[in-house]
Design a protein around this motif. Structure first.
Motif: not given
Length: 261
Positions: A5-14, A62-74, A83-85
């Motif tokens: 679930s990338l959605t869960r990870l994106a929610t945590i980042m948000a 996982g840590d590297l994936l979180f970097q992708v999510v972090f940049h995407s959120r910003m 992130l979906a884009d």
């Protein structure tokens, strides 16, 4: 197994970036401050692979994936993309660059043929994205933030694809001798720094022509030196720094001999 679930990870980042209730550290970050962590995580992934430590690799990926999510959120907060884009663009690129799988079904003969096709498609993409006032170069797209040896190898490989390449490795070796001579002839620090850069650039080319990744080779050389130096310190004890160079060299040779046994 829990559903991916990338959605869960994106929610945590948000939540971490929530303006009122978010984490103070996460809130003050921007692309520039996070970029070094992204690079660091990529190297930690590489280290876990080198050690064949699968438990560590799972964590570091996982840590590297979180970097992708972090940049995407910003980026989403700034109105650029979400992130979906990122995921959609990646899927489209993978399908576009693998027409033998997702297109006409024509199979590549081997991995080398497929690599050539991949680079051809990338070149077409770069050409299509080029601005009329800025001619497309064969060297476009080689990131300036890459480690210097890695970037040197990639620049040389790009140049070779359009024919700018010595016919055989002897030409590279002769060029190395020429650059070393120019380094020896340099008369000031600035000139020596320039010439040692040329030496390293040619060394990267020499490695490439022998099928050796220069960045990986130097990393292995660093690891070997570190291993031998620490073993030497262990043999010599706390008085090692006070020993004369010839005595230190004796310990170095002992360590090398022990590795050969």
């Amino acid at each position: 197994m829990e559903t991916l679930s990338l959605t869960r990870l994106a929610t945590i980042m948000a939540a971490l970036r929530h303006k009122e209730n978010g984490c103070p550290w996460d809130l003050v970050q921007d692309f520039d401050t996070i970029a070094p962590y992204t690079i660091e995580e990529a190297y930690e992934v590489a280290e876990a692979i080198a050690l064949r430590d699968m438990a560590e690799l799972k964590k570091e990926l996982g840590d590297l994936l979180f970097q992708v999510v972090f940049h995407s959120r910003m980026a989403e907060e700034a109105g650029h993309f979400a992130l979906a884009d990122v995921v959609t663009a990646l899927c489209e690129k993978m399908e576009r660059r693998h027409p033998h799988i997702f297109g006409d079904g024509t199979r590549a003969r081997d991995a080398d043929t497929q690599k050539d096709e991949w680079e051809r498609i990338k070149a077409e993409e770069r050409a299509a994205a080029g601005a009329p006032e800025k001619p497309v170069s064969a060297l476009d797209g080689v990131a300036t933030a890459l480690p210097a040896l890695m970037r040197a190898e990639k620049l040389q490989a790009r140049a070779a694809r359009v024919g700018f390449e010595w016919h055989d490795v002897s030409g590279v070796r002769a060029k190395l001798d020429e650059e070393l001579a120019e380094f020896d002839a340099a008369t000031d620090d600035a000139h020596r720094a320039e010439e040692i850069g040329d030496v390293l650039f040619v060394l990267a080319n020499l490695a490439r022509r022998h099928g050796i990744d220069p960045e990986t080779a130097l990393r292995a050389g660093n690891a070997k030196f570190e291993r031998r130096f620490k073993a030497m310190e262990s043999l010599a004890g706390p008085d090692f720094p006070a020993l004369p160079l010839d005595a230190q060299e004796d310990y170095w040779q002992q360590v090398k001999a022990a590795e050969r046994r």
